[in-house]
Write a protein that holds these residues in place. Structure first.
Motif, PDB file in Angstrom:
ATOM      1  N   ARG A   1      43.745  35.141  86.498  1.00 12.64           N
ATOM      2  CA  ARG A   1      43.121  36.272  85.805  1.00 12.64           C
ATOM      3  C   ARG A   1      44.117  37.412  85.678  1.00 12.64           C
ATOM      4  O   ARG A   1      44.704  37.864  86.649  1.00 12.64           O
TER       5      ARG A   1
ATOM      6  N   GLY B   1      43.670  40.985  83.903  1.00 16.92           N
ATOM      7  CA  GLY B   1      42.772  41.885  83.187  1.00 16.92           C
ATOM      8  C   GLY B   1      41.549  41.126  82.702  1.00 16.92           C
ATOM      9  O   GLY B   1      40.898  40.410  83.454  1.00 16.92           O
ATOM     10  N   ALA B   2      41.255  41.241  81.399  1.00 16.97           N
ATOM     11  CA  ALA B   2      40.078  40.581  80.816  1.00 16.97           C
ATOM     12  C   ALA B   2      40.363  39.134  80.431  1.00 16.97           C
ATOM     13  O   ALA B   2      39.485  38.438  79.964  1.00 16.97           O
TER      14      ALA B   2
ATOM     15  N   CYS C   1      38.958  34.930  77.051  1.00 15.39           N
ATOM     16  CA  CYS C   1      39.005  36.389  77.003  1.00 15.39           C
ATOM     17  C   CYS C   1      37.571  36.911  77.053  1.00 15.39           C
ATOM     18  O   CYS C   1      36.728  36.478  76.257  1.00 15.39           O
ATOM     19  N   LEU C   2      37.301  37.791  77.996  1.00 17.22           N
ATOM     20  CA  LEU C   2      35.953  38.311  78.224  1.00 17.22           C
ATOM     21  C   LEU C   2      34.955  37.170  78.398  1.00 17.22           C
ATOM     22  O   LEU C   2      33.818  37.237  77.942  1.00 17.22           O
TER      23      LEU C   2
END
Length: 195
Positions: free
Chosen positions: A113, A115-116, A139-140
């Motif tokens: 991981r 960040g997002a 992503c997200l």
């Protein structure tokens, strides 16, 4: 399972994510320099160069993802610590800190991981080190389609007491990388600072 770490590293420790994914055979295929880095917790020192695209929009996107700015032959402090089923890697360079968490996926891939974004790849022993291949991204929480996923080339190799790394990240539709970083860590002089 307990693997031998570098001199000064913790004598008994939980098995790292890399060691779980590679197993005893995969770890045995690594040269001592690469095995020392992946065997357990520790702090390592070395040098790093980070090259970043000049495109301001892409630069901003890379910073949001947690990647460091461009640096030339900067001092690198690399710390890895096991946190249950996850390992935390902290890279400090030129006053910047990049921290990522890693774990093993159910299908035997390394997940990291940033960040997002979560990047997933397969570890393949090669020339005493590793190639990281078959990259996938989320992503997200959503999978990135192949046409939008970054192109990544990543490897690590032994080099007489040093662990060398080289990573290149590009856009799926471009030929030039938007981020490259490479350097080395002195695994012979590693210390387990601040247990």
């Amino acid at each position: 399972m307990c693997l031998a770490g570098p001199e000064g590293a913790t004598a008994a420790f939980a098995v790292t994510v890399y060691a779980r994914l590679l197993g005893e055979t995969g770890m045995a295929a690594l040269a001592p320099e690469c095995r020392a880095l992946h065997a357990g917790d520790g702090v390592f020192h070395g040098r790093i160069t980070v090259e970043v695209t000049r495109n301001p929009v892409l630069r901003a996107a890379l910073r949001l993802a947690g990647f460091p700015p461009a640096v030339e032959d900067a001092e690198l402090r690399f710390e890895k610590r096991g946190r249950g089923a996850r390992d935390v890697w902290t890279r400090s360079m030129a006053g910047q800190v990049m921290q990522t968490a890693q774990w093993a996926t159910p299908d035997g891939k390394l997940a990291e991981r940033m960040g997002a974004m979560v990047a997933m790849c397969r570890l393949v022993p090669a020339q005493g080190g590793l190639d990281l291949v078959d990259w996938r991204f989320r992503c997200l929480g959503l999978p990135a389609p192949g046409w939008a996923a970054p192109k990544v080339s990543a490897s690590e190799r032994p080099d007489t007491g040093r662990y060398r790394f080289e990573i290149s990240i590009g856009l799926p539709w471009g030929s030039a990388p938007v981020l490259c970083y490479h350097g080395w860590l002195d695994v012979a002089q590693a210390a387990d600072e601040g247990g």
